[in-house]
Write a protein that holds these residues in place. Structure first.
Motif, PDB file in Angstrom:
ATOM      1  N   ASP A 104     -99.787 -63.615 -79.624  1.00 44.47           N
ATOM      2  CA  ASP A 104     -99.382 -63.111 -78.310  1.00 44.47           C
ATOM      3  C   ASP A 104     -97.865 -63.195 -78.227  1.00 44.47           C
ATOM      4  O   ASP A 104     -97.267 -64.195 -78.628  1.00 44.47           O
ATOM      5  N   GLN A 134     -94.075 -60.365 -69.371  1.00 50.99           N
ATOM      6  CA  GLN A 134     -94.817 -59.353 -70.112  1.00 50.99           C
ATOM      7  C   GLN A 134     -95.433 -60.013 -71.343  1.00 50.99           C
ATOM      8  O   GLN A 134     -94.743 -60.749 -72.077  1.00 50.99           O
ATOM      9  N   PHE A 146     -97.710 -59.183 -74.829  1.00 46.73           N
ATOM     10  CA  PHE A 146     -98.333 -58.238 -75.753  1.00 46.73           C
ATOM     11  C   PHE A 146     -99.388 -58.978 -76.552  1.00 46.73           C
ATOM     12  O   PHE A 146     -99.102 -60.021 -77.161  1.00 46.73           O
ATOM     13  N   MET A 182    -101.070 -53.801 -81.525  1.00 43.89           N
ATOM     14  CA  MET A 182    -100.923 -54.179 -80.123  1.00 43.89           C
ATOM     15  C   MET A 182    -102.047 -53.491 -79.346  1.00 43.89           C
ATOM     16  O   MET A 182    -102.024 -52.289 -79.129  1.00 43.89           O
ATOM     17  N   ARG A 189    -101.635 -55.223 -73.078  1.00 42.28           N
ATOM     18  CA  ARG A 189    -100.537 -56.018 -72.533  1.00 42.28           C
ATOM     19  C   ARG A 189    -100.934 -56.539 -71.165  1.00 42.28           C
ATOM     20  O   ARG A 189    -101.813 -55.987 -70.512  1.00 42.28           O
ATOM     21  N   ALA A 248     -90.802 -56.371 -75.386  1.00 44.63           N
ATOM     22  CA  ALA A 248     -91.526 -56.977 -74.260  1.00 44.63           C
ATOM     23  C   ALA A 248     -90.569 -57.298 -73.121  1.00 44.63           C
ATOM     24  O   ALA A 248     -90.892 -57.107 -71.937  1.00 44.63           O
TER      25      ALA A 248
END
Length: 594
Positions: free
Chosen positions: A245, A259, A261, A268, A271, A339
């Motif tokens: 993550d 944020q 991901f 990915m 999110r 991100a």
């Protein structure tokens, strides 16, 4: 406030947690500090932005707990937030949960999709972006691996066996080795092994073609295409297959956006975006968020986590008990920066929505408090009665928290002691029942009570709240005009009109509250009246006792559905034809429910 001033003078210069409380003794904020003395005092000195000022304005008392280290303070803060759920803290309580693919741990395992992670020895893969993606992947695996499908073993083979998607352990012997081989193949497939599966299928397809078995070759070709369509939609981000993550954040104007991901098998797949106000140093609140994030059951810890440079890496690793990385170069660093850019963009986008929402909610409540000359009413409870010529009288209460409906605290009441259309007596009974219970159970009282109606309803409410129960809570009446629209707000004894501009946020708030409590009361009354009429018709029919009445209510649900039924429909629940014909006749004669 004197109590607070005295406590401020004896605060220790050690790490720990502090709990801010409102006038009801409810914990409204939990924070941590490296030096308690400095952090807690900072709330009561200097100037603050609007959101912090609202928090400080509610604080009537505080407590603190000393810890031996900053890490202990961080862990304690997370546990206290989970215990008290303070309204000013970050609460990860949204309804968002992610789907996973699960291989059950059974003698004959099953492949299912689920949103709940349990410690049951099963294998979980995901999370997936949405239920559609998880289901598509499961359908693909069902075509490739014929695992058991039925939740409980049937006594004979089903359709899945005939279409080649189940080995039918219900009828045939399926060895443990066969099941384990399928589990291993599926695990390999979901851990980025689908490329090898494609190659194996391609070899089989060419072999079938060489043997002139074109139908089998076409089936294999379609399976390869299906793997491409399901598994190749996501862009590859990292060439390895480590589950990780990626966290990054952005701050502006006292708000933070984090944020996340989710990288699974190099892709990915989803999110997560969270926007919230922060009251401490950004780096500290980010660590709190990081710890809370994995307290949710549907957020499984990956093999490793990426975080931005500037966060205490050692503390994050001790907090999560997994590998924490701060990439300094290359593609991994680019992902963290991506991100962060997404977080900054999301925060900017949300500001306009937040400001517009605050104008309709918190600022509207502040404006209302100023006009009424009362403390800010964070919790507002509003009442309305509903009856038709005194029949089936009911009442409803809605709750608004900081200008927003709080539906978990809505309440319905059937009026018990009033006969006939006596609106004032009904209001007295319901308010008496509500606040007698709150006082008896020592529950927090509202900051403002609103009743739907004019002087009469207001006077009835005041006679109970002030005279009978001795409560010191502001009470106001929401009067309507001839067109049943919100007209004015009245307060006091004798009642006086509170001056509110018709185009003000506070007046719009009153309209929303009045419309909502009226809607809730009317809906409840219609449900009650419909059930009463339904039951009364059934009571008068020979051959319909309590058992058959329950069966009819359960099967048809409403008079309208029953009126439109035929004698054959009644046979489905074993009602004799003679009884059903008489029932249909009575229903046609009965007045239609409004």
């Amino acid at each position: 406030m004197n109590t607070i001033k005295e406590k401020l003078t004896v605060l220790p210069d050690q790490p720990g947690c502090y709990l801010m409380k409102n006038k009801h003794g409810t914990v409204i904020y939990v924070g941590k500090a490296k030096v308690l003395k400095n952090r807690v005092r900072s709330y009561f000195t200097g100037s603050h932005d609007g959101k912090t000022q609202r928090l400080v304005g509610e604080i009537e008392d505080f407590e603190y707990i000393i810890t031996s280290s900053n890490l202990e303070a961080l862990i304690l803060e997370m546990n206290l937030i989970k215990k008290y759920e303070p309204k000013y803290n970050v609460l990860l309580k949204d309804d968002k949960s992610y789907p996973y693919i699960k291989i059950t741990k059974e003698e004959h395992p099953r492949l299912i999709t689920t949103r709940k992670i349990k410690k049951d020895g099963a294998k979980y893969f995901g999370p997936y972006p949405n239920a559609g993606a998880a289901n598509e992947t499961k359908k693909l695996l069902d075509r490739l691996y014929p695992m058991r499908k039925c939740r409980t073993m049937p006594d004979r083979v089903c359709l899945y066996y005939h279409i080649g998607q189940c080995l039918a352990p219900c009828e045939f012997d399926v060895s443990r080795e066969t099941n384990q081989k399928m589990v291993q193949d599926i695990t390999k497939f979901l851990n980025n092994g689908h490329q090898q599966v494609k190659e194996d299928l391609r070899v089989k397809m060419h072999t079938a073609s060489d043997e002139l078995n074109f139908e089998r070759a076409k089936e294999l070709r379609d399976q390869i295409h299906h793997i491409d369509s399901v598994m190749e939609k996501q862009k590859m981000n990292i060439n390895d297959t480590v589950n990780r993550d990626i966290f990054a954040y952005s701050v502006d104007k006292g708000w933070m956006c984090v944020q996340v991901f989710f990288i699974r098998s190099g892709k990915m797949i989803e999110r997560d975006v969270s926007v919230f106000p922060y009251y401490q140093e950004p780096e500290e609140d980010f660590l709190t968020f990081l710890g809370q994030f994995y307290l949710r059951e549907d957020h499984l810890k990956p093999k490793e986590v990426f975080i931005p440079i500037g966060i205490n890496q050692e503390m994050a690793g001790q907090l999560l008990e997994i590998k924490v990385v701060q990439p300094a170069r290359g593609k991994k660093k680019e992902l963290v920066e991506l991100a962060e850019r997404n977080a900054a963009h999301a925060l900017k986008e949300r500001f306009s929505l937040i400001e517009r929402d605050e104008a309709r909610t918190v600022k509207a409540v502040e404006e209302l408090a100023e006009a009424m000359q009362i403390d800010m009413p964070h919790r507002i409870e509003s009442f309305d009665n509903s009856n038709i010529q005194g029949t089936d009288p009911v009442a409803a209460m809605v709750t608004f928290m900081d200008g927003k409906p709080f539906k978990k605290e809505y309440r319905k009441y059937k009026v018990k002691s009033v006969t006939g259309p006596d609106d004032y007596a009904s209001m007295k009974e319901v308010i008496r029942r509500r606040y007698t219970r709150l006082l008896k159970e020592s529950q927090p009282l509202p900051d403002l009570i609103l009743v739907d109606g004019g002087k009469g309803q207001l006077s009835a409410a005041l006679s109970v709240i002030e005279d009978e129960l001795g409560m010191n809570v502001p009470v106001a009446g929401m009067a309507k005009n001839d067109k049943h629209n919100t007209s004015e707000l009245i307060m006091g004894d004798p009642p006086a009109v509170i001056p509110l501009k018709r185009n003000s946020s506070s007046f719009y708030l009153l309209q929303r509250i009045q419309d909502e409590v009226h809607r809730f009361a009317i809906t409840f009354h219609r449900q009650t009246r419909g059930k009463t009429m339904f039951s009364s018709v059934l009571d008068d029919i020979p051959g319909v006792g309590e058992k058959r009445k329950r069966a009819l209510l359960k099967h048809f649900g409403s008079m309208k559905n029953m009126k439109e039924a035929t004698v054959d429909d009644f046979r489905a629940i074993a009602i004799p034809d003679s009884v059903s014909r008489e029932l249909l006749k009575r229903l046609q004669e009965a007045p239609a429910p409004k």
